[in-house]
Design a protein around this motif. Sequence first.
Motif, PDB file in Angstrom:
ATOM      1  N   ILE A   1     -12.560  -3.011  -5.803  1.00 52.94           N
ATOM      2  CA  ILE A   1     -13.264  -4.037  -5.034  1.00 52.94           C
ATOM      3  C   ILE A   1     -12.667  -4.271  -3.652  1.00 52.94           C
ATOM      4  O   ILE A   1     -13.215  -5.055  -2.873  1.00 52.94           O
ATOM      5  N   THR A   2     -11.559  -3.618  -3.346  1.00 51.44           N
ATOM      6  CA  THR A   2     -10.966  -3.786  -2.020  1.00 51.44           C
ATOM      7  C   THR A   2     -10.349  -2.475  -1.576  1.00 51.44           C
ATOM      8  O   THR A   2     -10.298  -1.510  -2.334  1.00 51.44           O
ATOM      9  N   SER A   3      -9.895  -2.437  -0.335  1.00 50.32           N
ATOM     10  CA  SER A   3      -9.427  -1.182   0.248  1.00 50.32           C
ATOM     11  C   SER A   3      -7.947  -0.948  -0.022  1.00 50.32           C
ATOM     12  O   SER A   3      -7.181  -1.863  -0.316  1.00 50.32           O
ATOM     13  N   ASP A   4      -7.546   0.314   0.121  1.00 48.76           N
ATOM     14  CA  ASP A   4      -6.121   0.655   0.042  1.00 48.76           C
ATOM     15  C   ASP A   4      -5.340  -0.125   1.103  1.00 48.76           C
ATOM     16  O   ASP A   4      -4.226  -0.584   0.837  1.00 48.76           O
ATOM     17  N   ARG A   5      -5.916  -0.232   2.292  1.00 46.09           N
ATOM     18  CA  ARG A   5      -5.242  -0.928   3.390  1.00 46.09           C
ATOM     19  C   ARG A   5      -4.899  -2.358   3.005  1.00 46.09           C
ATOM     20  O   ARG A   5      -3.776  -2.834   3.192  1.00 46.09           O
ATOM     21  N   THR A   6      -5.867  -3.071   2.442  1.00 39.42           N
ATOM     22  CA  THR A   6      -5.649  -4.465   2.067  1.00 39.42           C
ATOM     23  C   THR A   6      -4.558  -4.590   1.011  1.00 39.42           C
ATOM     24  O   THR A   6      -3.659  -5.433   1.112  1.00 39.42           O
ATOM     25  N   VAL A   7      -4.644  -3.743  -0.014  1.00 42.12           N
ATOM     26  CA  VAL A   7      -3.683  -3.817  -1.114  1.00 42.12           C
ATOM     27  C   VAL A   7      -2.279  -3.482  -0.621  1.00 42.12           C
ATOM     28  O   VAL A   7      -1.301  -4.188  -0.907  1.00 42.12           O
ATOM     29  N   MET A   8      -2.159  -2.399   0.137  1.00 38.84           N
ATOM     30  CA  MET A   8      -0.840  -1.938   0.549  1.00 38.84           C
ATOM     31  C   MET A   8      -0.200  -2.875   1.572  1.00 38.84           C
ATOM     32  O   MET A   8       1.007  -3.142   1.514  1.00 38.84           O
ATOM     33  N   LEU A   9      -0.988  -3.389   2.492  1.00 44.45           N
ATOM     34  CA  LEU A   9      -0.419  -4.335   3.460  1.00 44.45           C
ATOM     35  C   LEU A   9      -0.066  -5.664   2.787  1.00 44.45           C
ATOM     36  O   LEU A   9       0.932  -6.303   3.153  1.00 44.45           O
ATOM     37  N   ALA A  10      -0.865  -6.076   1.797  1.00 48.36           N
ATOM     38  CA  ALA A  10      -0.511  -7.285   1.037  1.00 48.36           C
ATOM     39  C   ALA A  10       0.811  -7.077   0.301  1.00 48.36           C
ATOM     40  O   ALA A  10       1.658  -7.985   0.236  1.00 48.36           O
ATOM     41  N   GLY A  11       0.997  -5.870  -0.241  1.00 49.04           N
ATOM     42  CA  GLY A  11       2.267  -5.569  -0.887  1.00 49.04           C
ATOM     43  C   GLY A  11       3.429  -5.599   0.090  1.00 49.04           C
ATOM     44  O   GLY A  11       4.519  -6.092  -0.233  1.00 49.04           O
ATOM     45  N   ALA A  12       3.210  -5.080   1.297  1.00 52.49           N
ATOM     46  CA  ALA A  12       4.271  -5.086   2.310  1.00 52.49           C
ATOM     47  C   ALA A  12       4.634  -6.504   2.711  1.00 52.49           C
ATOM     48  O   ALA A  12       5.815  -6.843   2.868  1.00 52.49           O
ATOM     49  N   VAL A  13       3.623  -7.349   2.888  1.00 50.33           N
ATOM     50  CA  VAL A  13       3.883  -8.758   3.224  1.00 50.33           C
ATOM     51  C   VAL A  13       4.653  -9.438   2.097  1.00 50.33           C
ATOM     52  O   VAL A  13       5.578 -10.236   2.336  1.00 50.33           O
ATOM     53  N   THR A  14       4.298  -9.124   0.848  1.00 48.13           N
ATOM     54  CA  THR A  14       5.010  -9.691  -0.302  1.00 48.13           C
ATOM     55  C   THR A  14       6.477  -9.282  -0.286  1.00 48.13           C
ATOM     56  O   THR A  14       7.370 -10.096  -0.552  1.00 48.13           O
ATOM     57  N   CYS A  15       6.742  -8.015   0.032  1.00 51.43           N
ATOM     58  CA  CYS A  15       8.129  -7.540   0.102  1.00 51.43           C
ATOM     59  C   CYS A  15       8.903  -8.250   1.209  1.00 51.43           C
ATOM     60  O   CYS A  15      10.039  -8.702   0.999  1.00 51.43           O
TER      61      CYS A  15
END
Length: 419
Positions: free
Chosen positions: A272-286
């Motif tokens: 339901i969402t893009s790789d970009r959204t998921v991966m950048l959200a993960g980076a922000v979480t880190c």
Amino acid sequence: MHDPAFQRLYSAQVVALLGTGLLTVALGLLAHDMAGRNAGTVLGTALTIKMAAYVFVAPLMAAATVRVPARALLIATDVLRAAVALALPFVESVWQIYLLVFVLQAASATFTPAFQSVIAATLSDEHTYTQALSLSRMAYDLESLASPVLAAALLTVLDYPALFLGTVAGFLSSATAILSVRLPGAPERTRPQPFRDRVWRGARIMWSAADLRALLALNLVVAAATGLVMVNTVVYVGDLLGAGETGLAVALACYGGGSLLAALGAPRILLITSDRTVMLAGAVTCAAGLSATALFLAAAPNGLTGWIALAALWPALGVGTAMVSMPAPRLLRRNSTAGDRSEVFSAQFSLSHAGFLLTYPVAGWIGATLGQAVAALCLAALATLATLVAVNVWPRPGREFHGSTARKPFVTVAGQPGP
């Protein structure tokens, strides 16, 4: 996952990972047996050799074995790793450990990217491939939890050299499982390329695609978070919280549990969402988790308060690293063809591990000299900067293909349709 080929390849991965986990424990005991109080130095040198092999050997072997059929390559490296594990109990000096560790990790640096590229070629459907990536990530996380437990159980009835036999069995079982799968042969090349060009081919492809340039930055985010956890958890648990080996296992389990949770949910999220959204959200979480860790260390809490903070921060870092790492092979497959996929996966394997050559010393040396809070702050700054770079170089939403849309043929950097 009901794909028979993937099921056999996945079983090969699981048993090889268990063998690797047993080897890690056995190698530590062997180092202590041979070096005594200097065992830490021996293991530290062995880990440095491991990272050096991962960074420098992977692209060289991808270029050297470009015409070798995938199944033959994977089986040969499994057999080589089994032979090294069988030889380790018979070493008589530390330099022999270093030599065998280099050979072992060079084989792993050849096996892992080749295995990843085979999975990418075997599973054509995007969602099925994403499920496979989720299972693969979960296997890595579960191995980090299960292998020490299995090793401890075996050590109650056997001496530690027997763990090397378990490692041999794991690698040979992996080779047997791969032997039972029909895999594609070596890709045809339109014209021969110089060896030097083949070595750098994967890195050039990564640099030429915007999403893969962003991935290079995101690799640093993962290295920063992972480096802090792997290097300094033992310090936090021992010095701040006053706990021993059990506390260390609990803390690392919190990190692994967060990673498992993210890997389990990623296939549905990526629908339901893009790789970009998921991966950048993960980076922000880190980056946020590292910043919060710096504040946590500056406050120096202890007792229950410290454990509550650690139990919140470590799963968050696990979630963040998995959100970045798990979708990454989708980007690699999307920007490669059958002819260059092995080189691209090898380049990512090499360059992602290069980040640890920076973050491990930052976590260890700065933590020991300037304080743990300063080390966490430096890693938080590095992760934040890398995240900002990734945001700026990656195309905005709507300009990339993702799982929520109909499957489209992806385009390689040369502008030709991919497989």
